[in-house]
Scaffold this motif. Structure first.
Motif, PDB file in Angstrom:
ATOM      1  N   GLN A 137       0.832  -1.205   0.000  1.00  0.00           N
ATOM      2  CA  GLN A 137       0.000   0.000   0.000  1.00  0.00           C
ATOM      3  C   GLN A 137       0.866   1.255   0.000  1.00  0.00           C
ATOM      4  OE1 GLN A 137      -2.124  -1.235   3.566  1.00  0.00           O
ATOM      5  NE2 GLN A 137      -4.065  -1.035   2.469  1.00  0.00           N
ATOM      6  N   VAL A 138       1.912   1.262   0.807  1.00  0.00           N
ATOM      7  CA  VAL A 138       2.816   2.412   0.858  1.00  0.00           C
ATOM      8  C   VAL A 138       3.438   2.645  -0.511  1.00  0.00           C
ATOM      9  CG1 VAL A 138       4.975   3.290   1.838  1.00  0.00           C
ATOM     10  CG2 VAL A 138       3.286   2.189   3.325  1.00  0.00           C
ATOM     11  N   ASN A 139       3.879   1.573  -1.150  1.00  0.00           N
ATOM     12  CA  ASN A 139       4.469   1.705  -2.492  1.00  0.00           C
ATOM     13  C   ASN A 139       3.472   2.300  -3.476  1.00  0.00           C
ATOM     14  OD1 ASN A 139       6.884   0.656  -1.625  1.00  0.00           O
ATOM     15  ND2 ASN A 139       6.459  -1.410  -2.359  1.00  0.00           N
ATOM     16  N   ARG A 140       2.227   1.813  -3.465  1.00  0.00           N
ATOM     17  CA  ARG A 140       1.208   2.344  -4.387  1.00  0.00           C
ATOM     18  C   ARG A 140       0.937   3.820  -4.112  1.00  0.00           C
ATOM     19  NH1 ARG A 140      -1.735  -2.746  -3.861  1.00  0.00           N
ATOM     20  NH2 ARG A 140      -2.896  -1.755  -2.187  1.00  0.00           N
ATOM     21  N   ILE A 141       0.838   4.191  -2.845  1.00  0.00           N
ATOM     22  CA  ILE A 141       0.539   5.580  -2.490  1.00  0.00           C
ATOM     23  C   ILE A 141       1.643   6.510  -2.974  1.00  0.00           C
ATOM     24  CG2 ILE A 141       0.345   7.196  -0.547  1.00  0.00           C
ATOM     25  CD1 ILE A 141      -1.146   4.880   0.940  1.00  0.00           C
ATOM     26  N   LEU A 154       1.644   9.405  -5.846  1.00  0.00           N
ATOM     27  CA  LEU A 154       1.911  10.805  -5.501  1.00  0.00           C
ATOM     28  C   LEU A 154       3.196  11.344  -6.114  1.00  0.00           C
ATOM     29  CD1 LEU A 154       0.819  10.780  -1.756  1.00  0.00           C
ATOM     30  CD2 LEU A 154      -0.423  11.744  -3.721  1.00  0.00           C
ATOM     31  N   ALA A 155       3.963  10.485  -6.778  1.00  0.00           N
ATOM     32  CA  ALA A 155       5.203  10.922  -7.409  1.00  0.00           C
ATOM     33  C   ALA A 155       4.941  11.783  -8.641  1.00  0.00           C
ATOM     34  CB  ALA A 155       6.062   9.719  -7.792  1.00  0.00           C
ATOM     35  N   ARG A 176      -1.179  13.843 -10.696  1.00  0.00           N
ATOM     36  CA  ARG A 176      -1.949  13.045  -9.732  1.00  0.00           C
ATOM     37  C   ARG A 176      -2.035  13.747  -8.383  1.00  0.00           C
ATOM     38  NH1 ARG A 176       0.368   8.457 -12.744  1.00  0.00           N
ATOM     39  NH2 ARG A 176       2.101   8.300 -11.278  1.00  0.00           N
ATOM     40  N   ARG A 177      -0.946  14.388  -7.960  1.00  0.00           N
ATOM     41  CA  ARG A 177      -1.013  15.147  -6.704  1.00  0.00           C
ATOM     42  C   ARG A 177      -2.051  16.257  -6.811  1.00  0.00           C
ATOM     43  NH1 ARG A 177       4.574  14.757  -7.174  1.00  0.00           N
ATOM     44  NH2 ARG A 177       4.747  16.957  -7.747  1.00  0.00           N
ATOM     45  N   ASP A 178      -2.108  16.898  -7.970  1.00  0.00           N
ATOM     46  CA  ASP A 178      -3.078  17.968  -8.164  1.00  0.00           C
ATOM     47  C   ASP A 178      -4.504  17.412  -8.172  1.00  0.00           C
ATOM     48  OD1 ASP A 178      -3.492  20.859  -8.627  1.00  0.00           O
ATOM     49  OD2 ASP A 178      -4.390  20.145 -10.505  1.00  0.00           O
ATOM     50  N   ILE A 179      -4.706  16.267  -8.778  1.00  0.00           N
ATOM     51  CA  ILE A 179      -6.038  15.646  -8.775  1.00  0.00           C
ATOM     52  C   ILE A 179      -6.455  15.329  -7.344  1.00  0.00           C
ATOM     53  CG2 ILE A 179      -7.342  13.573  -9.426  1.00  0.00           C
ATOM     54  CD1 ILE A 179      -5.751  13.624 -12.101  1.00  0.00           C
ATOM     55  N   VAL A 180      -5.541  14.794  -6.553  1.00  0.00           N
ATOM     56  CA  VAL A 180      -5.858  14.511  -5.145  1.00  0.00           C
ATOM     57  C   VAL A 180      -6.222  15.806  -4.433  1.00  0.00           C
ATOM     58  CG1 VAL A 180      -4.925  13.734  -2.928  1.00  0.00           C
ATOM     59  CG2 VAL A 180      -4.491  12.395  -4.989  1.00  0.00           C
ATOM     60  N   ARG A 181      -5.416  16.834  -4.624  1.00  0.00           N
ATOM     61  CA  ARG A 181      -5.700  18.134  -3.980  1.00  0.00           C
ATOM     62  C   ARG A 181      -7.081  18.640  -4.362  1.00  0.00           C
ATOM     63  NH1 ARG A 181      -6.036  22.996  -5.548  1.00  0.00           N
ATOM     64  NH2 ARG A 181      -5.166  22.584  -7.613  1.00  0.00           N
ATOM     65  N   ARG A 182      -7.391  18.612  -5.648  1.00  0.00           N
ATOM     66  CA  ARG A 182      -8.689  19.104  -6.124  1.00  0.00           C
ATOM     67  C   ARG A 182      -9.847  18.294  -5.548  1.00  0.00           C
ATOM     68  NH1 ARG A 182      -8.614  22.281 -10.916  1.00  0.00           N
ATOM     69  NH2 ARG A 182      -6.501  22.607 -11.674  1.00  0.00           N
ATOM     70  N   ALA A 207      -7.251   6.214 -12.293  1.00  0.00           N
ATOM     71  CA  ALA A 207      -7.171   4.774 -12.004  1.00  0.00           C
ATOM     72  C   ALA A 207      -5.984   4.463 -11.091  1.00  0.00           C
ATOM     73  CB  ALA A 207      -7.073   3.981 -13.308  1.00  0.00           C
ATOM     74  N   VAL A 208      -4.854   5.127 -11.317  1.00  0.00           N
ATOM     75  CA  VAL A 208      -3.677   4.927 -10.453  1.00  0.00           C
ATOM     76  C   VAL A 208      -3.989   5.408  -9.038  1.00  0.00           C
ATOM     77  CG1 VAL A 208      -1.287   5.671 -10.037  1.00  0.00           C
ATOM     78  CG2 VAL A 208      -2.015   5.028 -12.344  1.00  0.00           C
ATOM     79  N   LEU A 209      -4.627   6.566  -8.928  1.00  0.00           N
ATOM     80  CA  LEU A 209      -4.989   7.102  -7.616  1.00  0.00           C
ATOM     81  C   LEU A 209      -6.012   6.217  -6.916  1.00  0.00           C
ATOM     82  CD1 LEU A 209      -5.221  10.868  -8.596  1.00  0.00           C
ATOM     83  CD2 LEU A 209      -3.477   9.798  -7.136  1.00  0.00           C
ATOM     84  N   GLU A 210      -6.919   5.684  -7.685  1.00  0.00           N
ATOM     85  CA  GLU A 210      -7.942   4.793  -7.120  1.00  0.00           C
ATOM     86  C   GLU A 210      -7.306   3.493  -6.614  1.00  0.00           C
ATOM     87  OE1 GLU A 210     -12.493   3.601  -8.298  1.00  0.00           O
ATOM     88  OE2 GLU A 210     -11.023   3.728  -9.912  1.00  0.00           O
ATOM     89  N   ALA A 211      -6.359   2.953  -7.354  1.00  0.00           N
ATOM     90  CA  ALA A 211      -5.662   1.730  -6.934  1.00  0.00           C
ATOM     91  C   ALA A 211      -4.879   1.964  -5.642  1.00  0.00           C
ATOM     92  CB  ALA A 211      -4.725   1.250  -8.040  1.00  0.00           C
ATOM     93  N   ALA A 212      -4.433   3.201  -5.425  1.00  0.00           N
ATOM     94  CA  ALA A 212      -3.706   3.550  -4.209  1.00  0.00           C
ATOM     95  C   ALA A 212      -4.661   3.967  -3.086  1.00  0.00           C
ATOM     96  CB  ALA A 212      -2.726   4.686  -4.498  1.00  0.00           C
TER      97      ALA A 212
END
Length: 126
Positions: free
Chosen positions: A24-28, A32-33, A37-43, A70-75
């Motif tokens: 899970q840590v690896n996926r997260i 976030l790398a 994707r970081r911006d999508i999470v922020r939004r 999809a990557v964010l959802e998997a994490a």
């Protein structure tokens, strides 16, 4: 004399039931790398949004944004919920909290090592 990490501080993985697995840590952190994707999470932590709304914010195709989601959802950083023909994306603050706790445990280990070094130097400087 070399400062050593005690077994109590060396174990970064929490014994709590909600601790993140290595996978899970690896996926997260892989998710976030990427800046988009970081911006999508922020939004999506601020307000839920459809993939179409998200795609409008970036100079990339709808399909590319779908792949990022999809990557964010998997994490487990976002959740996708159907709403009519659209898919609504909502950030998952719980996963962010758990990752932050992990980083906090790393910081505690680091601070403990610095404190031991300070004590060592204070003891041997006289």
């Amino acid at each position: 004399m070399v400062a050593r990490i005690s077994p109590q501080t060396a174990d970064v993985s929490a014994s709590r039931a909600d601790a993140l697995s290595d996978e899970q840590v690896n996926r997260i952190f892989r998710a976030l790398a990427d800046a988009t994707r970081r911006d999508i999470v922020r939004r999506t932590l601020t307000a839920e949004a459809s993939i179409s709304e998200l795609a409008g914010a970036y100079e990339m195709s709808f399909a590319a944004v779908q792949k990022h989601v999809a990557v964010l959802e998997a994490a487990d950083l976002v959740a996708r919920t159907p709403k009519g023909r659209e898919r609504i994306i909502r950030g998952n603050p719980e996963t962010i909290r758990r990752a932050q706790e992990l980083l906090g445990r790393f910081e505690q280990i680091w601070r403990s090592r610095i404190d031991r070094l300070d004590a060592f130097f204070a003891e041997h400087s006289e």
